[in-house]
Design a protein around this motif. Structure first.
Motif, PDB file in Angstrom:
ATOM      1  N   TRP A  23       0.830  -1.205   0.000  1.00 38.79           N
ATOM      2  CA  TRP A  23       0.000   0.000   0.000  1.00 38.79           C
ATOM      3  C   TRP A  23       0.865   1.256   0.000  1.00 38.79           C
ATOM      4  CZ3 TRP A  23      -5.024   1.084  -0.749  1.00 38.79           C
ATOM      5  CH2 TRP A  23      -5.415   2.393  -0.501  1.00 38.79           C
ATOM      6  N   GLU A  24       1.914   1.288   0.826  1.00 38.63           N
ATOM      7  CA  GLU A  24       2.784   2.459   0.860  1.00 38.63           C
ATOM      8  C   GLU A  24       3.435   2.698  -0.497  1.00 38.63           C
ATOM      9  OE1 GLU A  24       2.775   4.582   3.466  1.00 38.63           O
ATOM     10  OE2 GLU A  24       1.244   3.165   4.146  1.00 38.63           O
ATOM     11  N   THR A  25       3.731   1.612  -1.211  1.00 38.43           N
ATOM     12  CA  THR A  25       4.304   1.752  -2.549  1.00 38.43           C
ATOM     13  C   THR A  25       3.311   2.415  -3.490  1.00 38.43           C
ATOM     14  OG1 THR A  25       5.622  -0.249  -2.180  1.00 38.43           O
ATOM     15  CG2 THR A  25       5.359   0.495  -4.453  1.00 38.43           C
ATOM     16  N   GLN A  26       2.072   1.954  -3.468  1.00 39.41           N
ATOM     17  CA  GLN A  26       1.058   2.569  -4.319  1.00 39.41           C
ATOM     18  C   GLN A  26       0.878   4.043  -3.976  1.00 39.41           C
ATOM     19  OE1 GLN A  26      -3.221   1.102  -5.450  1.00 39.41           O
ATOM     20  NE2 GLN A  26      -3.394   2.132  -3.476  1.00 39.41           N
ATOM     21  N   GLU A  27       0.823   4.342  -2.687  1.00 38.70           N
ATOM     22  CA  GLU A  27       0.508   5.711  -2.287  1.00 38.70           C
ATOM     23  C   GLU A  27       1.670   6.674  -2.489  1.00 38.70           C
ATOM     24  OE1 GLU A  27      -2.647   6.831  -1.564  1.00 38.70           O
ATOM     25  OE2 GLU A  27      -2.927   4.835  -2.398  1.00 38.70           O
ATOM     26  N   VAL A  28       2.905   6.204  -2.425  1.00 34.60           N
ATOM     27  CA  VAL A  28       4.012   7.116  -2.722  1.00 34.60           C
ATOM     28  C   VAL A  28       4.013   7.454  -4.209  1.00 34.60           C
ATOM     29  CG1 VAL A  28       5.908   5.487  -3.242  1.00 34.60           C
ATOM     30  CG2 VAL A  28       6.395   7.639  -2.098  1.00 34.60           C
ATOM     31  N   VAL A 209     -10.609  -3.953   8.600  1.00 37.84           N
ATOM     32  CA  VAL A 209      -9.170  -3.750   8.727  1.00 37.84           C
ATOM     33  C   VAL A 209      -8.909  -2.251   8.858  1.00 37.84           C
ATOM     34  CG1 VAL A 209      -6.906  -4.023   7.648  1.00 37.84           C
ATOM     35  CG2 VAL A 209      -8.656  -5.790   7.346  1.00 37.84           C
ATOM     36  N   LEU A 210      -8.174  -1.858   9.889  1.00 41.89           N
ATOM     37  CA  LEU A 210      -7.767  -0.471  10.101  1.00 41.89           C
ATOM     38  C   LEU A 210      -6.289  -0.373   9.773  1.00 41.89           C
ATOM     39  CD1 LEU A 210      -9.612   0.019  13.491  1.00 41.89           C
ATOM     40  CD2 LEU A 210     -10.245   1.088  11.330  1.00 41.89           C
ATOM     41  N   MET A 211      -5.943   0.455   8.784  1.00 45.42           N
ATOM     42  CA  MET A 211      -4.582   0.462   8.272  1.00 45.42           C
ATOM     43  C   MET A 211      -4.010   1.878   8.226  1.00 45.42           C
ATOM     44  SD  MET A 211      -3.108  -1.488   4.924  1.00 45.42           S
ATOM     45  CE  MET A 211      -3.980  -0.533   3.682  1.00 45.42           C
ATOM     46  N   PRO A 212      -2.997   2.181   9.055  1.00 48.36           N
ATOM     47  CA  PRO A 212      -2.349   3.479   8.963  1.00 48.36           C
ATOM     48  C   PRO A 212      -1.462   3.553   7.730  1.00 48.36           C
ATOM     49  CG  PRO A 212      -1.204   2.108  10.545  1.00 48.36           C
ATOM     50  CD  PRO A 212      -2.402   1.321  10.095  1.00 48.36           C
ATOM     51  N   SER A 213      -1.300   4.768   7.202  1.00 44.04           N
ATOM     52  CA  SER A 213      -0.471   4.970   6.018  1.00 44.04           C
ATOM     53  C   SER A 213       0.319   6.260   6.159  1.00 44.04           C
ATOM     54  CB  SER A 213      -1.345   5.027   4.755  1.00 44.04           C
ATOM     55  OG  SER A 213      -0.580   5.419   3.623  1.00 44.04           O
ATOM     56  N   VAL A 214       1.549   6.249   5.697  1.00 44.19           N
ATOM     57  CA  VAL A 214       2.386   7.446   5.707  1.00 44.19           C
ATOM     58  C   VAL A 214       1.998   8.395   4.588  1.00 44.19           C
ATOM     59  CG1 VAL A 214       4.746   8.278   5.325  1.00 44.19           C
ATOM     60  CG2 VAL A 214       4.332   6.314   6.826  1.00 44.19           C
ATOM     61  N   PHE A 215       1.701   7.871   3.408  1.00 44.54           N
ATOM     62  CA  PHE A 215       1.579   8.707   2.224  1.00 44.54           C
ATOM     63  C   PHE A 215       0.140   9.007   1.813  1.00 44.54           C
ATOM     64  CE2 PHE A 215       5.793   6.690   1.770  1.00 44.54           C
ATOM     65  CZ  PHE A 215       6.570   7.836   1.681  1.00 44.54           C
ATOM     66  N   VAL A 216      -0.852   8.542   2.563  1.00 43.71           N
ATOM     67  CA  VAL A 216      -2.237   8.805   2.178  1.00 43.71           C
ATOM     68  C   VAL A 216      -2.701  10.199   2.597  1.00 43.71           C
ATOM     69  CG1 VAL A 216      -3.372   7.941   4.263  1.00 43.71           C
ATOM     70  CG2 VAL A 216      -4.503   7.670   2.043  1.00 43.71           C
ATOM     71  N   TRP A 217      -2.028  10.824   3.566  1.00 40.19           N
ATOM     72  CA  TRP A 217      -2.424  12.143   4.072  1.00 40.19           C
ATOM     73  C   TRP A 217      -2.565  13.143   2.908  1.00 40.19           C
ATOM     74  CZ3 TRP A 217      -0.563  17.059   3.637  1.00 40.19           C
ATOM     75  CH2 TRP A 217      -1.079  18.017   4.510  1.00 40.19           C
ATOM     76  N   PRO A 218      -3.595  14.010   2.934  1.00 37.09           N
ATOM     77  CA  PRO A 218      -4.605  14.231   3.978  1.00 37.09           C
ATOM     78  C   PRO A 218      -5.889  13.425   3.773  1.00 37.09           C
ATOM     79  CG  PRO A 218      -4.774  15.958   2.343  1.00 37.09           C
ATOM     80  CD  PRO A 218      -3.647  15.050   1.883  1.00 37.09           C
ATOM     81  N   ASP A 219      -5.864  12.454   2.876  1.00 37.76           N
ATOM     82  CA  ASP A 219      -7.068  11.699   2.552  1.00 37.76           C
ATOM     83  C   ASP A 219      -7.264  10.536   3.518  1.00 37.76           C
ATOM     84  OD1 ASP A 219      -7.637  13.303   0.338  1.00 37.76           O
ATOM     85  OD2 ASP A 219      -6.349  12.105  -0.971  1.00 37.76           O
ATOM     86  N   VAL A 220      -8.475  10.009   3.517  1.00 43.76           N
ATOM     87  CA  VAL A 220      -8.788   8.705   4.096  1.00 43.76           C
ATOM     88  C   VAL A 220      -9.483   7.908   3.003  1.00 43.76           C
ATOM     89  CG1 VAL A 220      -8.906   9.443   6.499  1.00 43.76           C
ATOM     90  CG2 VAL A 220     -10.933   9.617   5.070  1.00 43.76           C
ATOM     91  N   ILE A 221      -9.324   6.596   3.041  1.00 48.32           N
ATOM     92  CA  ILE A 221      -9.817   5.761   1.946  1.00 48.32           C
ATOM     93  C   ILE A 221     -10.583   4.583   2.507  1.00 48.32           C
ATOM     94  CG2 ILE A 221      -9.121   4.249   0.042  1.00 48.32           C
ATOM     95  CD1 ILE A 221      -6.788   6.122  -0.458  1.00 48.32           C
ATOM     96  N   VAL A 232     -10.266   0.398   6.047  1.00 50.44           N
ATOM     97  CA  VAL A 232     -10.180   1.853   6.132  1.00 50.44           C
ATOM     98  C   VAL A 232      -8.706   2.217   6.265  1.00 50.44           C
ATOM     99  CG1 VAL A 232     -10.696   3.887   7.528  1.00 50.44           C
ATOM    100  CG2 VAL A 232     -12.475   2.184   7.120  1.00 50.44           C
ATOM    101  N   VAL A 233      -8.239   3.101   5.400  1.00 51.39           N
ATOM    102  CA  VAL A 233      -6.855   3.567   5.424  1.00 51.39           C
ATOM    103  C   VAL A 233      -6.858   5.015   5.895  1.00 51.39           C
ATOM    104  CG1 VAL A 233      -4.724   3.808   4.119  1.00 51.39           C
ATOM    105  CG2 VAL A 233      -6.415   2.074   3.442  1.00 51.39           C
ATOM    106  N   TYR A 234      -6.018   5.329   6.876  1.00 49.70           N
ATOM    107  CA  TYR A 234      -6.013   6.664   7.473  1.00 49.70           C
ATOM    108  C   TYR A 234      -4.570   7.131   7.657  1.00 49.70           C
ATOM    109  CZ  TYR A 234      -4.846   4.026  11.694  1.00 49.70           C
ATOM    110  OH  TYR A 234      -4.229   3.194  12.589  1.00 49.70           O
ATOM    111  N   PRO A 235      -4.330   8.449   7.736  1.00 52.91           N
ATOM    112  CA  PRO A 235      -2.961   8.956   7.923  1.00 52.91           C
ATOM    113  C   PRO A 235      -2.412   8.562   9.294  1.00 52.91           C
ATOM    114  CG  PRO A 235      -4.414  10.689   7.095  1.00 52.91           C
ATOM    115  CD  PRO A 235      -5.300   9.546   7.505  1.00 52.91           C
ATOM    116  N   ALA A 236      -1.197   8.061   9.299  1.00 55.48           N
ATOM    117  CA  ALA A 236      -0.552   7.641  10.541  1.00 55.48           C
ATOM    118  C   ALA A 236      -0.194   8.849  11.400  1.00 55.48           C
ATOM    119  CB  ALA A 236       0.704   6.836  10.231  1.00 55.48           C
ATOM    120  N   ARG A 237      -0.163   8.626  12.700  1.00 46.28           N
ATOM    121  CA  ARG A 237       0.290   9.656  13.632  1.00 46.28           C
ATOM    122  C   ARG A 237       1.796   9.867  13.472  1.00 46.28           C
ATOM    123  NH1 ARG A 237       0.579   8.747  18.595  1.00 46.28           N
ATOM    124  NH2 ARG A 237      -0.379  10.571  19.546  1.00 46.28           N
ATOM    125  N   GLY A 238       2.244  11.111  13.629  1.00 41.36           N
ATOM    126  CA  GLY A 238       3.670  11.384  13.694  1.00 41.36           C
ATOM    127  C   GLY A 238       4.360  11.606  12.372  1.00 41.36           C
TER     128      GLY A 238
END
Length: 327
Positions: A23-28, A209-221, A232-238
């Protein structure tokens, strides 16, 4: 437009967190094409510009419409809580070509001219070749863009899961979900997600499934269709501090612009934080930190939202730009 995910009794027993290097690969790849997603990643973009420019990502971008369907087969929900990229890409490579063809056609229809393009016609004519081509391209993107930084990314994602798992134990799922992101709402067993596409799905015992993502910000999917597990994919904290080192904190120009106290508060907000936590971190009086936060929020550099019994402050895109020195 909201997505609505309707829970039944069994679904509460089948909710889990997961991480996905695929997922991180797709989103970057998506982030490289969308400036509105790049606010937290200016340092990474500068460092990776030459490598990214050497990749031909046109085929993946063709299946990433600004508004519309992205093919689920190319980046399905993760198989388990901590799968490797190799495990995920092997599953994608084994996708049934006809299933991939149908899913891809739906995505191509969301971009004017894509279905009639030479590449689109070739894919639909030879779906097995398309699966191999796109899988190879995802693997190339992984090796070039994500793999070198995966240990750092995984550490941040695992910290997010650990934090929200503790909160789940404290407040339950109905209390946790609205805290995780301002776009989440919870009422009477239904999770609503404020996003670009309308989507309505009953979980039917599959859970979530709740999945944090680094590169999805500012969206949620949250648009995975059956037979894929609801996710549900959401922006990770930090993520604000992901690429920062000690030398990046409170640049001199920021101090001159805002004053030392307010600059320190803005620079310290690598992840959402409350007044007391910031005061401890910076060694300042809570009253001083509170005054700085109010002024920064009024200036449009921060937003504030309630998280349990405290108010958490988070940088806006303008605040991100100033704190990173890219304003």
């Amino acid at each position: 437009m909201p997505a609505r995910l309707h829970f039944g009794g069994d679904d509460f027993l089948r909710c889990r967190f997961a991480l996905s290097p695929l997922w991180e690969t797709q989103e970057v790849v998506r982030m490289l094409k969308r400036p509105e997603r790049q606010g937290y990643h200016a340092h990474w973009l500068r460092r990776s510009a030459r490598v990214a420019a050497g990749l031909d990502l046109t085929g993946l971008w063709l299946l990433m419409p600004q508004k519309g369907h992205c093919p689920d087969w190319l980046c399905p929900p993760p198989l388990g809580p901590a799968v490797t990229f190799e495990e995920e890409i092997a599953a994608v490579r084994a996708t049934d070509p006809e299933q991939a063809r149908e899913d891809t056609a739906k995505s191509l229809a969301c971009t004017p001219g894509a279905m009639e393009s030479a590449r689109g016609r070739r894919w639909l004519r030879d779906p097995a070749g398309m699966v191999g081509e796109l899988t190879d391209l995802m693997e190339t993107a992984w090796r070039a863009l994500i793999a070198p930084d995966w240990p750092r990314l995984r550490t941040l994602l695992e910290a997010d899961v650990a934090f929200h798992s503790r909160r789940l134990a404290e407040v339950g799922l109905g209390g946790l979900l609205p805290e995780m992101n301002r776009r989440f709402g919870w009422r009477e067993g239904t999770l609503t997600v404020d996003m670009r596409l309308e989507h309505d799905r009953h979980l039917d015992g599959q859970g979530l499934v709740l999945m944090p993502s680094v590169f999805v910000w500012p969206d949620v999917i949250s648009t995975f269709e059956p037979p894929w597990q609801p996710t549900v994919v959401y922006p990770a904290r930090g993520i604000g501090g992901l690429w920062s080192g000690p030398a990046d904190r409170a640049p001199d120009v920021l101090v001159r612009l805002l004053g030392r106290g307010r600059a320190a508060v803005l620079a310290a907000l690598d992840e959402p934080a409350g007044t007391a936590a910031l005061a401890r971190r910076l060694g300042l009086a809570p009253s001083s930190v509170s005054a700085h936060l109010t002024l920064l929020r009024d200036a449009g550099l921060l937003t504030a939202r309630r998280y349990g019994h405290q108010v958490l402050y988070e940088r806006t895109p303008l605040g991100i730009a100033l704190a990173s020195g890219d304003g």
